[in-house]
Write a protein that holds these residues in place. Sequence first.
Motif, short mmCIF file in Angstrom:
data_model
loop_
_atom_site.label_atom_id
_atom_site.label_comp_id
_atom_site.label_asym_id
_atom_site.label_seq_id
_atom_site.Cartn_x
_atom_site.Cartn_y
_atom_site.Cartn_z
N LEU A 1 0.83 -1.20 0.00
CA LEU A 1 0.00 0.00 0.00
C LEU A 1 0.87 1.25 0.00
N SER A 2 0.50 2.23 -0.79
CA SER A 2 1.13 3.54 -0.68
C SER A 2 0.54 4.26 0.53
N PHE A 3 1.19 5.34 0.94
CA PHE A 3 0.64 6.16 2.03
C PHE A 3 -0.73 6.70 1.63
N ARG A 4 -0.89 7.05 0.36
CA ARG A 4 -2.18 7.56 -0.15
C ARG A 4 -3.28 6.51 0.03
N GLU A 5 -2.98 5.26 -0.30
CA GLU A 5 -3.98 4.20 -0.17
C GLU A 5 -4.28 3.91 1.30
N PHE A 6 -3.25 3.97 2.14
CA PHE A 6 -3.46 3.78 3.58
C PHE A 6 -4.42 4.83 4.13
N ILE A 7 -4.24 6.08 3.72
CA ILE A 7 -5.12 7.15 4.19
C ILE A 7 -6.57 6.86 3.80
N GLN A 8 -6.77 6.36 2.59
CA GLN A 8 -8.12 6.04 2.16
C GLN A 8 -8.74 4.95 3.03
#
Length: 397
Positions: free
Chosen positions: A148-155
């Motif tokens: 997971l990217s940090f962006r996907e984690f935030i989602q």
Amino acid sequence: MEKLLSNSQIKIQRVSLEFIRFLIEKVDWNQRLIAINGARGSGKTTLLLQYAKTHLKADGSSLYISLDDLYFMEHSIRELAEEFYLSGGKVLLLDEIHKYPNWSRELKLIYDDFPDLKVIFTSSSILEIYKGESDLSRRAVSYLLPELSFREFIQLETGHVFPSISLDEVLKNHIEIAAQMIEAIQPVALFQRYLKYGAYPFFIEGKETYPEKLRKTVQLILEVDLMAVENMDYETIFKLKKLIRLIATSVPFTPNVSELSQKTGISRPSLLRAFELLDRARIFQVLHKPNSGVGALTKPEKLYLGNSNLSHALGEENVSVGSIRETFFSNQLKVGNTVNLADKGDFLINEKWRFEVGGKNKKSYQIKDLPDSFVVKDDIEIGFKNFIPLWLFGFLY
């Protein structure tokens, strides 16, 4: 076949569409033979089922099956494909192809014998699909599903959905981009959580048990995936566990091959091969300087663990903040970019941009007068000039 189709539809209908990995929009699903590679736990199976649910008809023309299904105790992939094709099948979804011994030869036969049948398969990232028994280089199109990217984690963690941002955009417009984002989220606090437990989708099952699950995932990569692909014995696997432990407690690590060989009991050629395999398994990140003649017998110039979560789970009390920052940066940039060590600064990206990575007080002494150079700072929300927040590089995919 009816039983297989029934089980397939049950699995497809049960998969959630609440969160879908970025790769589903990147794959050219019109290709006849598609490989989705990735480390264990990255979400390959879910992606395959989500594609079936969102793109394929539920009329029996698509079939999902895992290669560890008992069906393959008595039948081959080729037999399955023929029966499915003759019954009107159009799309065959094969999960964990690396668990089947003659996968490349049979995929080639299926591709050649059934031109109207599309095959999409997942495999461990350890598997080199173009180096199998039969040449698939002109047939298969391969994609990597990273952590997971940090962006996907935030989602997943907050429900906030942000678009991915190109590296060029980050370098040119990082101040404006960060200013917009901090109106919706507190990136620094979220980033610290991501570094500990945000790299794999299964963190949603429980953050307290996450480190232990991650350690078990590494164990399965070694004892199941690696043994399936490389046919290693348990003695070799035990030595690899020892190697991982040694690296995990001292990253970033500049390998002394002779010393490591003595401590682990692994010969020099086998040790260099182990670095390559563990890099493909995404347990390690093997880095070189550009134009250093990278090859199977080339000693890595620096080793990091595959991602910051592995550092916390395997390194335990020996985690270095500086190492965590560099591990994250390299891990996120490796998706779609060439990452090398720099002669001045920490990283050279795409043989063009130079980066120095550190904390909020990091200065630019090493790269001050160099063109296309940037300082990447942790623990800041917004940067200035060529000083960029570290967390922002988690939005590249």
